[in-house]
Design a protein around this motif. Structure first.
Motif, PDB file in Angstrom:
ATOM      1  N   GLY A 372      18.809 -40.421 -10.514  1.00 54.56           N
ATOM      2  CA  GLY A 372      18.056 -39.374  -9.832  1.00 54.56           C
ATOM      3  C   GLY A 372      17.929 -38.090 -10.621  1.00 54.56           C
ATOM      4  O   GLY A 372      18.705 -37.804 -11.535  1.00 54.56           O
ATOM      5  N   ASP A 373      16.901 -37.302 -10.254  1.00 53.55           N
ATOM      6  CA  ASP A 373      16.674 -35.971 -10.813  1.00 53.55           C
ATOM      7  C   ASP A 373      16.896 -34.937  -9.719  1.00 53.55           C
ATOM      8  O   ASP A 373      16.310 -35.036  -8.629  1.00 53.55           O
ATOM      9  N   LYS A 374      17.707 -33.933  -9.991  1.00 50.43           N
ATOM     10  CA  LYS A 374      17.927 -32.867  -9.030  1.00 50.43           C
ATOM     11  C   LYS A 374      16.699 -31.960  -9.000  1.00 50.43           C
ATOM     12  O   LYS A 374      16.163 -31.586 -10.055  1.00 50.43           O
ATOM     13  N   VAL A 375      16.231 -31.615  -7.796  1.00 55.69           N
ATOM     14  CA  VAL A 375      15.067 -30.745  -7.643  1.00 55.69           C
ATOM     15  C   VAL A 375      15.356 -29.707  -6.568  1.00 55.69           C
ATOM     16  O   VAL A 375      16.207 -29.903  -5.690  1.00 55.69           O
ATOM     17  N   THR A 376      14.622 -28.587  -6.642  1.00 59.90           N
ATOM     18  CA  THR A 376      14.736 -27.539  -5.630  1.00 59.90           C
ATOM     19  C   THR A 376      13.352 -27.057  -5.252  1.00 59.90           C
ATOM     20  O   THR A 376      12.370 -27.257  -5.990  1.00 59.90           O
ATOM     21  N   GLY A 377      13.246 -26.416  -4.111  1.00 58.45           N
ATOM     22  CA  GLY A 377      11.975 -25.891  -3.642  1.00 58.45           C
ATOM     23  C   GLY A 377      12.158 -25.128  -2.349  1.00 58.45           C
ATOM     24  O   GLY A 377      13.291 -24.827  -1.944  1.00 58.45           O
ATOM     25  N   LYS A 378      11.076 -24.843  -1.662  1.00 60.19           N
ATOM     26  CA  LYS A 378      11.154 -24.163  -0.376  1.00 60.19           C
ATOM     27  C   LYS A 378      11.945 -24.977   0.638  1.00 60.19           C
ATOM     28  O   LYS A 378      12.511 -24.432   1.575  1.00 60.19           O
ATOM     29  N   PHE A 379      11.989 -26.278   0.448  1.00 60.94           N
ATOM     30  CA  PHE A 379      12.715 -27.164   1.360  1.00 60.94           C
ATOM     31  C   PHE A 379      14.221 -27.080   1.149  1.00 60.94           C
ATOM     32  O   PHE A 379      15.008 -27.582   1.957  1.00 60.94           O
ATOM     33  N   GLY A 380      14.637 -26.482   0.038  1.00 66.32           N
ATOM     34  CA  GLY A 380      16.046 -26.439  -0.306  1.00 66.32           C
ATOM     35  C   GLY A 380      16.285 -27.200  -1.596  1.00 66.32           C
ATOM     36  O   GLY A 380      15.640 -26.926  -2.612  1.00 66.32           O
ATOM     37  N   SER A 381      17.176 -28.165  -1.583  1.00 70.07           N
ATOM     38  CA  SER A 381      17.455 -28.964  -2.767  1.00 70.07           C
ATOM     39  C   SER A 381      17.559 -30.429  -2.396  1.00 70.07           C
ATOM     40  O   SER A 381      17.731 -30.778  -1.224  1.00 70.07           O
ATOM     41  N   ALA A 413       5.058 -32.004  -1.124  1.00 72.49           N
ATOM     42  CA  ALA A 413       5.037 -32.469   0.264  1.00 72.49           C
ATOM     43  C   ALA A 413       6.224 -31.909   1.040  1.00 72.49           C
ATOM     44  O   ALA A 413       6.095 -31.468   2.189  1.00 72.49           O
ATOM     45  N   ALA A 414       7.399 -31.915   0.413  1.00 70.33           N
ATOM     46  CA  ALA A 414       8.582 -31.392   1.078  1.00 70.33           C
ATOM     47  C   ALA A 414       8.454 -29.891   1.312  1.00 70.33           C
ATOM     48  O   ALA A 414       8.863 -29.372   2.353  1.00 70.33           O
ATOM     49  N   ASP A 415       7.877 -29.178   0.327  1.00 73.36           N
ATOM     50  CA  ASP A 415       7.664 -27.738   0.501  1.00 73.36           C
ATOM     51  C   ASP A 415       6.709 -27.452   1.649  1.00 73.36           C
ATOM     52  O   ASP A 415       6.932 -26.549   2.454  1.00 73.36           O
ATOM     53  N   ALA A 416       5.616 -28.236   1.716  1.00 69.40           N
ATOM     54  CA  ALA A 416       4.639 -28.036   2.794  1.00 69.40           C
ATOM     55  C   ALA A 416       5.261 -28.307   4.147  1.00 69.40           C
ATOM     56  O   ALA A 416       4.967 -27.596   5.136  1.00 69.40           O
ATOM     57  N   ALA A 417       6.127 -29.293   4.229  1.00 67.29           N
ATOM     58  CA  ALA A 417       6.762 -29.633   5.507  1.00 67.29           C
ATOM     59  C   ALA A 417       7.776 -28.587   5.922  1.00 67.29           C
ATOM     60  O   ALA A 417       8.099 -28.454   7.122  1.00 67.29           O
TER      61      ALA A 417
END
Length: 419
Positions: A372-381, A413-417
């Protein structure tokens, strides 16, 4: 090579012929590859030589030719190569030490079909196939010095593994056998089981987001064929194209190739190297257990029904079963067409166990961290798990976003949600 009509045809043509299920737009791009090997039935392989000169045909006419094909008798040899870019054997070994918990029949032995057919999900395999209508089919997986055969003959299913000298026997599941009311083996709902199924499911996804054209001709297993090319119009899909070689005479799909947008080796390349549409001899489907072979009766086994049901629903081809959850807060579809993303909310709101928590074996944790690749955004991490085709984002709060889309598309998509 004959000048074929390469003008794009839209979903109306495909809808007219094969129909469109409610969930087709988002399950098909995933189902086409995800179950291509696991539910192999009469799938085709790799034999192209020359471009025959055939009469001009439009994409719509070729789609109609596939749908009108009624060939139910054939025999032949095909190869299937699958490269999802995921070490499935390593995953199973890390997460399920000893091969336990695979969701099949406990004690079924080496001849159990569900485990044997899963071997087709990676690597290259040579198979022989024969079919005589819905009552009789035979599939054999050829090894270097062994052979595994799965035979359906009217009301019975036999499986024989010559390497272990083990036999598996069951009554055919209720289906459509003549003479054995409702008894023919079926693939899982939503999963293709024949070349025609592959083609129809791919075509069911055709719409405004899809380009469907006739892209020249080819020879497959010595037979003239048209090549139907299906491509996403949208950006962000991991699917580059689906190419189906269609028998020019009878409309049977002879070869199926699914390519990734990233290029390289085909994700799934399956096609006949030899095929005959004559009626196979009845003896082809006859089977008597060899003397001394271990025979396991399916009705005597302890079946892990709950485990198996969970695994079946996890298969990409089973996403249709999740349709009933839409609107209930647990399951949602974001977007449309080839870039559709399934959003699944975890009831417990919990993501992956933290490293060192002891909730999963250290070997499995290491495998997951590497994958896996760790990612972050408005949704968190969260963590994105990748294959060449299907990617999934598991957020730290337990939400899952999965589809045949890029990592960036999942994060968006996760950020939009999260808004």
């Amino acid at each position: 090579m004959a000048p074929n009509d390469s003008a794009e045809t839209t979903g109306e043509a495909a809808d007219t012929v094969v129909g469109r299920r409610k969930t087709a737009r988002y399950i098909v791009p995933v189902a086409v590859a995800g179950v291509a090997a696991a539910t192999i039935g009469l799938v085709p392989a790799l034999a192209n030589s020359g471009d025959p000169d055939l009469p001009k045909i439009s994409a719509q006419e070729l789609i109609e030719k596939i749908a009108a094909s009624d060939e139910e008798q054939l025999s032949g040899t095909f190869k299937i190569s699958t490269d999802l870019g995921l070490p499935l054997d390593g995953l199973a070994g890390s997460l399920v030490p000893g091969g336990e918990g695979r969701g099949g029949d406990k004690g079924a032995g080496a001849a159990a079909p569900q485990d044997k057919l899963m071997e087709l999900t990676s690597g290259t395999h040579t198979l022989r196939v024969a079919a005589d209508g819905p009552e009789r089919q035979k599939l054999s997986i050829l090894g270097d010095a062994s052979e595994y055969s799965l035979i359906h003959n009217q009301g019975e299913v036999w499986a024989y593994d010559s390497e272990s000298d083990e036999v598996y026997h069951a009554e055919a599941p209720e289906g459509r056998d003549g003479g054995h009311a409702e008894k023919a083996p079926k693939a899982p709902e939503g999963a293709p089981a024949t070349p025609k199924d592959f083609a129809e499911q791919a075509l069911a996804a055709a719409g405004e987001t899809t380009s469907v054209t006739v892209d020249g001709t080819a020879q497959v297993a010595g037979r003239d064929a048209y090549q139907l090319l299906i491509k996403p119009k949208q950006s962000g899909s991991t699917i580059g194209s689906v190419r189906i070689a269609v028998d020019a005479e009878n409309g049977v799909p002879l070869k199926f190739t699914l390519s990734a947008a990233s290029g390289g080796k085909a994700v799934v390349d399956a096609g006949f190297t030899k095929v005959d549409f004559a009626k196979p001899a009845a003896s082809t489907f006859a089977f008597t257990p060899p003397e001394g072979a271990k025979v396991t009766e399916a009705d005597e086994l302890e079946t892990g029904k709950d485990e198996r049901g969970a695994m079946q629903k996890a298969l990409p081809g089973q996403l249709a079963e999740l349709d009933g959850l839409a609107g209930e807060g647990g399951f949602n579809v974001i977007g449309e067409g080839w870039t559709s993303i399934a959003e699944i909310k975890s009831p417990g709101g919990k993501g992956l166990p933290e490293s060192g928590s002891g909730d999963i074996p250290a070997e499995a944790q290491g495998f997951l961290d590497a994958l896996g690749d760790k990612v972050t955004g408005k949704f968190g991490s969260g963590t994105v798990f990748k294959t060449r085709l299907v990617n999934a984002l598991l957020t730290d709060d337990g939400s899952v976003y999965v589809g045949a889309v890029t990592k960036d598309a999942l994060v968006r998509a996760a950020d939009a949600a999260a808004k």
